[in-house]
Design a protein around this motif. Structure first.
Motif, short mmCIF file in Angstrom:
data_model
loop_
_atom_site.label_atom_id
_atom_site.label_comp_id
_atom_site.label_asym_id
_atom_site.label_seq_id
_atom_site.Cartn_x
_atom_site.Cartn_y
_atom_site.Cartn_z
N ALA A 242 10.01 9.82 11.06
CA ALA A 242 10.65 8.92 10.09
C ALA A 242 11.12 9.71 8.87
CB ALA A 242 9.68 7.82 9.66
N GLY A 243 10.29 10.64 8.40
CA GLY A 243 10.67 11.45 7.24
C GLY A 243 11.88 12.31 7.51
N ILE A 244 11.90 12.98 8.69
CA ILE A 244 13.04 13.83 9.05
C ILE A 244 14.30 12.98 9.19
CG2 ILE A 244 14.01 15.28 10.87
CD1 ILE A 244 11.13 16.28 11.40
N GLU B 30 0.83 -1.20 0.00
CA GLU B 30 0.00 0.00 0.00
C GLU B 30 0.87 1.26 0.00
OE1 GLU B 30 -2.54 -0.31 3.38
OE2 GLU B 30 -3.57 -2.09 2.63
N GLY B 31 1.92 1.24 0.82
CA GLY B 31 2.80 2.40 0.89
C GLY B 31 3.50 2.66 -0.43
N LEU B 32 3.96 1.59 -1.09
CA LEU B 32 4.63 1.75 -2.38
C LEU B 32 3.67 2.29 -3.43
CD1 LEU B 32 7.19 1.33 -4.08
CD2 LEU B 32 6.41 -1.01 -4.54
N CYS C 92 5.65 16.33 -0.57
CA CYS C 92 5.59 14.87 -0.59
C CYS C 92 5.15 14.32 0.76
CB CYS C 92 6.92 14.27 -1.05
SG CYS C 92 8.12 13.93 0.24
N TYR C 93 5.50 15.02 1.84
CA TYR C 93 5.02 14.64 3.17
C TYR C 93 3.49 14.76 3.24
CZ TYR C 93 4.00 15.22 8.16
OH TYR C 93 3.45 15.12 9.41
N LEU C 94 2.98 15.89 2.79
CA LEU C 94 1.53 16.11 2.83
C LEU C 94 0.78 15.15 1.91
CD1 LEU C 94 1.49 20.03 2.84
CD2 LEU C 94 1.14 18.49 4.78
N PHE C 95 1.36 14.87 0.72
CA PHE C 95 0.72 13.95 -0.21
C PHE C 95 0.74 12.51 0.30
CE2 PHE C 95 1.51 17.10 -3.77
CZ PHE C 95 0.16 17.34 -3.99
N THR C 96 1.52 12.25 1.36
CA THR C 96 1.56 10.92 1.95
C THR C 96 0.62 10.81 3.15
OG1 THR C 96 3.87 10.64 1.27
CG2 THR C 96 3.04 9.13 2.94
N ALA D 294 11.23 7.18 -2.65
CA ALA D 294 11.78 6.57 -1.44
C ALA D 294 11.41 7.38 -0.20
CB ALA D 294 13.30 6.44 -1.56
N ALA D 295 11.45 8.70 -0.28
CA ALA D 295 11.11 9.53 0.87
C ALA D 295 9.66 9.32 1.27
CB ALA D 295 11.37 11.00 0.55
N GLN D 296 8.76 9.24 0.28
CA GLN D 296 7.35 9.04 0.59
C GLN D 296 7.11 7.67 1.22
OE1 GLN D 296 6.23 10.18 -3.44
NE2 GLN D 296 4.70 11.54 -2.58
N LEU D 297 7.79 6.65 0.70
CA LEU D 297 7.63 5.32 1.28
C LEU D 297 8.15 5.29 2.72
CD1 LEU D 297 6.72 2.41 0.90
CD2 LEU D 297 8.98 1.88 -0.02
N GLY D 298 9.28 5.96 2.97
CA GLY D 298 9.81 6.04 4.33
C GLY D 298 8.84 6.73 5.27
N ILE D 299 8.22 7.81 4.81
CA ILE D 299 7.22 8.52 5.61
C ILE D 299 6.04 7.59 5.91
CG2 ILE D 299 5.50 10.38 5.53
CD1 ILE D 299 7.61 11.97 3.87
N TYR D 300 5.62 6.82 4.92
CA TYR D 300 4.48 5.91 5.11
C TYR D 300 4.84 4.79 6.08
CZ TYR D 300 0.27 3.27 4.06
OH TYR D 300 -0.94 2.61 4.16
N MET D 301 6.07 4.30 6.02
CA MET D 301 6.49 3.26 6.96
C MET D 301 6.39 3.77 8.41
SD MET D 301 7.28 0.54 5.12
CE MET D 301 5.79 1.08 4.26
N GLY D 302 6.73 5.03 8.63
CA GLY D 302 6.57 5.62 9.96
C GLY D 302 5.12 5.79 10.33
N TYR D 303 4.26 6.02 9.33
CA TYR D 303 2.84 6.26 9.57
C TYR D 303 2.09 4.99 9.95
CZ TYR D 303 -1.98 7.75 8.81
OH TYR D 303 -3.31 8.04 8.98
N VAL D 304 2.51 3.84 9.44
CA VAL D 304 1.74 2.60 9.57
C VAL D 304 1.26 2.35 11.00
CG1 VAL D 304 1.91 0.06 9.45
CG2 VAL D 304 2.76 1.46 7.56
N HIS D 305 2.13 2.44 11.99
CA HIS D 305 1.74 2.17 13.37
C HIS D 305 1.75 3.41 14.26
CE1 HIS D 305 2.92 -2.09 12.28
NE2 HIS D 305 1.73 -2.25 12.81
#
Length: 405
Positions: free
Chosen positions: A100-102, A67-69, A314-318, A80-91
Motif C-alpha cells: 500500500a505504501g509503495i 487509530e491509524g490517523l 515513516c514506514y518503520l514508525f507505522t 497521508a503516507a503513514q495513514l495509507g501504510i496503516y490502511m494496508g496494515y489493518v487486514h
C-alpha cells in the motif's frame, strides 16, 4: 488452529477480525489510484481515505481509521503516507503495509521525476507559476471542505475535544508550526479526564508527556554529512527529514529549505520554490517534492535515494508500533488518548489550512477560484477533485499572464 488460519497468518492476513471485504490487490489498486489522482495535499488525502475506505466501501472500520490517523500524527513523517501504510496494515499486516505504501507513493514519484527531467532539460518551468496561481487557490477550497468533513466526523459536539481542536488550530496559525508535544499532552488530558487508571495519582499524571520527541531534531543535527559522498549526504539529510519532522507533509517544507538552500546550497531560492510548486500541482503526498529536489541535485539516483530515505522512517514508525495499537486500541484509556490526539491533529490541520489560504489567496481572482471550488464541492457531492484542479490550472494559465505582463 486450523490450516486455513495458519495459511492466512503466513500470508500476513489479520485473522483476529472477520475476513476483510476486499482483497489486498484491491487495496493496492486503490492506493495507486489515490496516489495518481489525489490532489489537495495531506488534509485532502486523509479525508479521501475516510470517505472512500470507511464510508463508501466499508473496507476499514471507523475505529481502525481513527487509530491509524492518531498513530500517523503521533509519529514523525508525512501524515497521508503513514495513514495509507496503516490502511494496508489493518487486514494484511506487513505485506499490506509495504504494498500500500509503495502504491501510494509511486505514481507521484514518477511524475516528479519526469518533471525534474523536463526542468533540467529545458531550463525551468516558466508556466508553472501560472498553473500554481490557479491550482493553489483551488487547493485551498478543496482542503477547507476536507477539513470540514474531518472535523464533523471526529470532533462532533464534544466540548472538550472542541476546546483542544480550537487551541491547536489557533497555536498552529499563530506560530506557523505544529507543536509536537501538544498532541501527546492533548491525548493525556482526555485520558486523565475520561478514563483515568486507578493506580495513577493526579499529582504524577503530568509526568506523561511527549517532550522527548522535541529532542529528535537535536539528535538529527548530530549526524554530520560533511565528509560523505553526495548520494550519502542526500540519504542522511532526507532520512533526518523523514525521521525528525512532525506533522503533515507541508510541515517538512521549512526543514527542507534550511538544509537544501541554506546549509548545503544544493538549490537556489527559485529552484526550491519551483520544487514546492511541483509537489502542489502533482497528486499524492506533498512530501514527494523530495524526489524533485533529489533529481535536481543528483539526477535519477538522487531522486530515488531522497524518496527512499524520506519514506523509510515513516514506514518503520507505522508498522513497528501498529500491532500495539491493534492489540490495546480498544481499551477505554487508549480510546480516550486517541480521541485527544485526533482532536489535536485535526485542529493543527485546520490551522495549517488557514496558513495555506493566507499564502495562496493573493488577490481577487484567486479568492474567486477558492470560493468557486468550495461552492462546487458543496453543491455537487460527486464532483471529482481532479476536475477542479484541471479547471483551476487552465484559469491560472489564462489569468496570470494578464496580471503579470
Amino acid at each position: 488452529m486450523s490450516h486455513s488460519q495458519m495459511d492466512a497468518e503466513q500470508e500476513g492476513v489479520d485473522t483476529s477480525q472477520n475476513t476483510p471485504a476486499y482483497t489486498l490487490w484491491q487495496m493496492v489498486l486503490y492506493m495507486l489510484r489515490l496516489g495518481a489522482l489525489g490532489f489537495g495535499g495531506p488534509v485532502a488525502l486523509v479525508a479521501y481515505m475516510q470517505r472512500d475506505l470507511v464510508e463508501q466501501r466499508g473496507w476499514i472500520s471507523p475505529a481502525d481509521y481513527k487509530e491509524g490517523l492518531a498513530l500517523a500524527q503521533l509519529a514523525p513523517g508525512p501524515l497521508a503516507a503513514q495513514l495509507g501504510i496503516y490502511m494496508g496494515y489493518v487486514h494484511y499486516r506487513i505485506r499490506g503495509a509495504t504494498l500500500a505504501g509503495i502504491a501510494f507513493v509511486l505514481p507521484s514519484f514518477l511524475m516528479v521525476v519526469v518533471l525534474g527531467w523536463a526542468y533540467v532539460s529545458y531550463g525551468g518551468l516558466a508556466w508553472m507559476q501560472a498553473v500554481f496561481y490557479g491550482v493553489g487557490a483551488a487547493v485551498v477550497g478543496i482542503i477547507i471542505m476536507s477539513t470540514r468533513k474531518l472535523t464533523q466526523k471526529s470532533i462532533g459536539k464534544d466540548k472538550l475535544l472542541w476546546a483542544i481542536y480550537l487551541l491547536l488550530a489557533t497555536l498552529t496559525f499563530i506560530t506557523e508550526t505544529e507543536i509536537a508535544w501538544l498532541f501527546i499532552a492533548s491525548g493525556v488530558l482526555v485520558w486523565l479526564l475520561r478514563a483515568p487508571p486507578a493506580w495513577l495519582k493526579w499529582r504524577g499524571g503530568g509526568k506523561l508527556h511527549g517532550l522527548t520527541l522535541l529532542q529528535f531534531p537535536v539528535i538529527g543535527s548530530l549526524l554530520s554529512t560533511q565528509d560523505a559522498s553526495l548520494l550519502t549526504q542526500i540519504a542522511i539529510f532526507f532520512a533526518k527529514a523523514g525521521a525528525f519532522v512532525f506533522g503533515s507533509g507541508l510541515a517538512i517544507v521549512p526543514f527542507l529549505y534550511g538544509g537544501v538552500v541554506t546549509e548545503h546550497h544544493w538549490l537556489s531560492d527559485k529552484q526550491f520554490v519551483d520544487a514546492v510548486a511541483v509537489a502542489m500541482i502533482t497528486p499524492g503526498p506533498v512530501v514527494i517534492t523530495v524526489g524533485f529536489i533529489g533529481y535536481l541535485v543528483a539526477g535519477l539516483p538522487g531522486a530515488a535515494v531522497a524518496a527512499l530515505a524520506t519514506f523509510l522512517p515513516c514506514y518503520l514508525f507505522t508498522v513497528i508500533p501498529a500491532p500495539y495499537f491493534k492489540k490495546y486500541g480498544k481499551l477505554p484509556g487508549v480510546i480516550a488518548f486517541v480521541d485527544g490526539i485526533t482532536a489535536a491533529a485535526i485542529g493543527a490541520i485546520a490551522g495549517s489550512v488557514l496558513l495555506i489560504a493566507k499564502r495562496s489567496i493573493v488577490d481577487v481572482p484567486t479568492a474567486i477560484i477558492a470560493v468557486l471550488s468550495i461552492v462546487l464541492l458543496w453543491k455537487f457531492k460527486k464532483l471529482q477533485e481532479p476536475v477542479i484542479i484541471v479547471a483551476a490550472a487552465v484559469l491560472g494559465l489564462l489569468i496570470y499572464p494578464l496580471l503579470h505582463s
